[in-house]
Write a protein that holds these residues in place. Structure first.
Motif, PDB file in Angstrom:
ATOM      1  N   GLU A  84      56.658  36.314  33.366  1.00 43.22           N
ATOM      2  CA  GLU A  84      56.680  37.243  33.474  1.00 43.22           C
ATOM      3  C   GLU A  84      56.515  38.184  34.843  1.00 43.22           C
ATOM      4  OE1 GLU A  84      53.272  38.560  30.210  1.00 43.22           O
ATOM      5  OE2 GLU A  84      54.356  37.101  29.352  1.00 43.22           O
ATOM      6  N   ALA A  85      56.267  37.526  35.500  1.00 41.21           N
ATOM      7  CA  ALA A  85      55.565  38.385  36.642  1.00 41.21           C
ATOM      8  C   ALA A  85      57.418  39.073  37.203  1.00 41.21           C
ATOM      9  CB  ALA A  85      54.939  37.144  38.450  1.00 41.21           C
ATOM     10  N   VAL A  86      56.910  39.676  38.143  1.00 40.13           N
ATOM     11  CA  VAL A  86      58.662  40.904  38.610  1.00 40.13           C
ATOM     12  C   VAL A  86      59.216  40.020  39.410  1.00 40.13           C
ATOM     13  CG1 VAL A  86      59.359  43.107  39.629  1.00 40.13           C
ATOM     14  CG2 VAL A  86      57.964  43.293  37.837  1.00 40.13           C
ATOM     15  N   ILE A  87      58.342  39.098  41.164  1.00 33.73           N
ATOM     16  CA  ILE A  87      58.323  38.409  41.981  1.00 33.73           C
ATOM     17  C   ILE A  87      57.726  37.342  41.880  1.00 33.73           C
ATOM     18  CG2 ILE A  87      59.246  40.300  42.941  1.00 33.73           C
ATOM     19  CD1 ILE A  87      56.676  40.913  44.605  1.00 33.73           C
ATOM     20  N   GLU A  88      57.970  36.739  42.759  1.00 31.41           N
ATOM     21  CA  GLU A  88      57.558  35.148  42.618  1.00 31.41           C
ATOM     22  C   GLU A  88      56.748  35.141  43.254  1.00 31.41           C
ATOM     23  OE1 GLU A  88      60.481  31.863  42.359  1.00 31.41           O
ATOM     24  OE2 GLU A  88      60.923  32.778  39.813  1.00 31.41           O
ATOM     25  N   VAL A  89      56.666  35.363  44.603  1.00 28.74           N
ATOM     26  CA  VAL A  89      55.962  34.739  45.815  1.00 28.74           C
ATOM     27  C   VAL A  89      55.705  36.377  46.806  1.00 28.74           C
ATOM     28  CG1 VAL A  89      56.458  33.933  48.353  1.00 28.74           C
ATOM     29  CG2 VAL A  89      57.457  33.118  46.358  1.00 28.74           C
ATOM     30  N   ILE A  90      54.042  36.696  46.643  1.00 28.40           N
ATOM     31  CA  ILE A  90      53.714  37.545  47.350  1.00 28.40           C
ATOM     32  C   ILE A  90      52.523  37.141  48.325  1.00 28.40           C
ATOM     33  CG2 ILE A  90      51.701  37.578  45.681  1.00 28.40           C
ATOM     34  CD1 ILE A  90      52.892  40.835  45.881  1.00 28.40           C
ATOM     35  N   GLY A  91      52.150  37.587  49.108  1.00 31.23           N
ATOM     36  CA  GLY A  91      50.938  37.499  50.305  1.00 31.23           C
ATOM     37  C   GLY A  91      50.151  38.667  49.428  1.00 31.23           C
ATOM     38  N   CYS A  92      48.764  37.405  49.607  1.00 32.44           N
ATOM     39  CA  CYS A  92      47.839  37.836  48.677  1.00 32.44           C
ATOM     40  C   CYS A  92      46.645  37.910  50.179  1.00 32.44           C
ATOM     41  CB  CYS A  92      47.321  36.845  47.518  1.00 32.44           C
ATOM     42  SG  CYS A  92      48.728  37.084  46.135  1.00 32.44           S
ATOM     43  N   ARG A  93      45.081  37.977  50.041  1.00 26.23           N
ATOM     44  CA  ARG A  93      44.401  38.392  50.569  1.00 26.23           C
ATOM     45  C   ARG A  93      43.130  37.041  49.938  1.00 26.23           C
ATOM     46  NH1 ARG A  93      42.372  42.658  53.798  1.00 26.23           N
ATOM     47  NH2 ARG A  93      41.360  41.400  54.231  1.00 26.23           N
ATOM     48  N   GLU A  94      42.061  36.692  51.135  1.00 28.42           N
ATOM     49  CA  GLU A  94      41.245  36.046  50.521  1.00 28.42           C
ATOM     50  C   GLU A  94      40.645  36.807  49.408  1.00 28.42           C
ATOM     51  OE1 GLU A  94      38.793  34.386  53.717  1.00 28.42           O
ATOM     52  OE2 GLU A  94      40.472  33.186  53.864  1.00 28.42           O
ATOM     53  N   HIS A  95      40.242  37.564  48.772  1.00 28.46           N
ATOM     54  CA  HIS A  95      39.432  37.911  48.442  1.00 28.46           C
ATOM     55  C   HIS A  95      40.042  38.686  47.031  1.00 28.46           C
ATOM     56  CE1 HIS A  95      40.965  41.808  49.921  1.00 28.46           C
ATOM     57  NE2 HIS A  95      40.594  42.608  48.393  1.00 28.46           N
ATOM     58  N   GLU A  96      41.652  38.604  46.988  1.00 30.29           N
ATOM     59  CA  GLU A  96      42.426  39.043  45.948  1.00 30.29           C
ATOM     60  C   GLU A  96      42.609  37.559  44.669  1.00 30.29           C
ATOM     61  OE1 GLU A  96      44.985  42.226  47.435  1.00 30.29           O
ATOM     62  OE2 GLU A  96      45.805  40.588  47.921  1.00 30.29           O
ATOM     63  N   LEU A  97      42.043  36.110  45.171  1.00 31.86           N
ATOM     64  CA  LEU A  97      42.161  35.369  45.007  1.00 31.86           C
ATOM     65  C   LEU A  97      40.827  33.443  44.525  1.00 31.86           C
ATOM     66  CD1 LEU A  97      45.132  33.670  47.491  1.00 31.86           C
ATOM     67  CD2 LEU A  97      45.484  34.890  45.675  1.00 31.86           C
ATOM     68  N   GLU A  98      41.334  32.949  43.656  1.00 33.36           N
ATOM     69  CA  GLU A  98      40.387  32.038  43.141  1.00 33.36           C
ATOM     70  C   GLU A  98      40.729  30.874  43.597  1.00 33.36           C
ATOM     71  OE1 GLU A  98      38.194  30.881  39.515  1.00 33.36           O
ATOM     72  OE2 GLU A  98      37.890  32.923  39.533  1.00 33.36           O
ATOM     73  N   ALA A  99      40.376  29.845  43.783  1.00 37.28           N
ATOM     74  CA  ALA A  99      40.817  28.675  44.175  1.00 37.28           C
ATOM     75  C   ALA A  99      40.514  28.186  42.821  1.00 37.28           C
ATOM     76  CB  ALA A  99      39.614  27.591  44.839  1.00 37.28           C
ATOM     77  N   LEU A 100      41.298  27.233  42.273  1.00 38.25           N
ATOM     78  CA  LEU A 100      41.162  26.053  40.675  1.00 38.25           C
ATOM     79  C   LEU A 100      41.326  24.777  41.223  1.00 38.25           C
ATOM     80  CD1 LEU A 100      43.755  28.798  39.068  1.00 38.25           C
ATOM     81  CD2 LEU A 100      41.772  28.598  38.813  1.00 38.25           C
ATOM     82  N   GLU A 101      40.901  23.949  42.577  1.00 36.81           N
ATOM     83  CA  GLU A 101      40.727  23.401  42.651  1.00 36.81           C
ATOM     84  C   GLU A 101      39.865  23.150  44.576  1.00 36.81           C
ATOM     85  OE1 GLU A 101      44.745  21.648  42.899  1.00 36.81           O
ATOM     86  OE2 GLU A 101      45.312  22.462  44.450  1.00 36.81           O
ATOM     87  N   PRO A 102      39.029  22.149  44.604  1.00 35.94           N
ATOM     88  CA  PRO A 102      38.036  21.934  45.720  1.00 35.94           C
ATOM     89  C   PRO A 102      39.154  22.411  46.233  1.00 35.94           C
ATOM     90  CG  PRO A 102      38.004  19.930  43.949  1.00 35.94           C
ATOM     91  CD  PRO A 102      39.231  20.889  44.096  1.00 35.94           C
ATOM     92  N   TYR A 103      38.193  23.095  48.273  1.00 38.47           N
ATOM     93  CA  TYR A 103      39.172  22.902  49.117  1.00 38.47           C
ATOM     94  C   TYR A 103      38.815  21.461  49.412  1.00 38.47           C
ATOM     95  CZ  TYR A 103      39.898  23.997  54.046  1.00 38.47           C
ATOM     96  OH  TYR A 103      40.539  24.033  55.009  1.00 38.47           O
ATOM     97  N   ARG A 104      40.233  21.322  50.248  1.00 33.32           N
ATOM     98  CA  ARG A 104      40.420  20.273  51.322  1.00 33.32           C
ATOM     99  C   ARG A 104      40.708  20.222  52.797  1.00 33.32           C
ATOM    100  NH1 ARG A 104      45.152  16.868  47.967  1.00 33.32           N
ATOM    101  NH2 ARG A 104      44.477  15.517  50.171  1.00 33.32           N
TER     102      ARG A 104
END
Length: 121
Positions: A84-104
């Motif tokens: 449903e997204a209008v565009i597929e690729v976009i730039g995001c800042r850290e505070h706008e994202l949440e990890a769904l798997e552990p950091y490696r």
């Protein structure tokens, strides 16, 4: 220029990271993330009105690249797979994202693999 004037040359620009960014990248390439807020067109996307939602909160994506804006703001290029997204690729800042798997730490993993690989030869 007068002989008494001192000229100071700088070969780099010193600047602080944005207060919203960690000192080290919070996400890694290929990591699965979730968008924490709607991304609205700020006028940089020409095919939508300003203020229209481009990608909805809760959309799932993967980190494609990590870059910087003005050398102080970390920006993650995220590929969202939401149909449903209008565009597929976009730039995001850290505070706008949440990890769904552990950091490696992929660099540390690669160094360890290389050390073990060459040690066993």
């Amino acid at each position: 220029m007068l002989a008494s004037e001192e000229v100071v040359l700088h070969n780099t620009v010193m600047a602080k990271l944005s207060g919203k960014d960690e000192a080290k990248a919070k996400f890694f390439l290929g990591q699965k993330v979730k968008l924490l807020e709607d991304v609205k067109n700020d006028g940089t996307y020409p095919y939508l009105a300003i203020g229209e939602v481009m990608i909805k909160k809760g959309s799932i994506g993967y980190i494609r690249t990590i870059g910087e804006f003005l050398q102080v703001i970390r920006v993650y290029e995220v590929h969202f797979l939401d149909a449903e997204a209008v565009i597929e690729v976009i730039g995001c800042r850290e505070h706008e994202l949440e990890a769904l798997e552990p950091y490696r730490d992929l660099e540390a993993e690669e160094r360890e693999w290389m050390m073990n690989h060459y040690k066993n030869k």
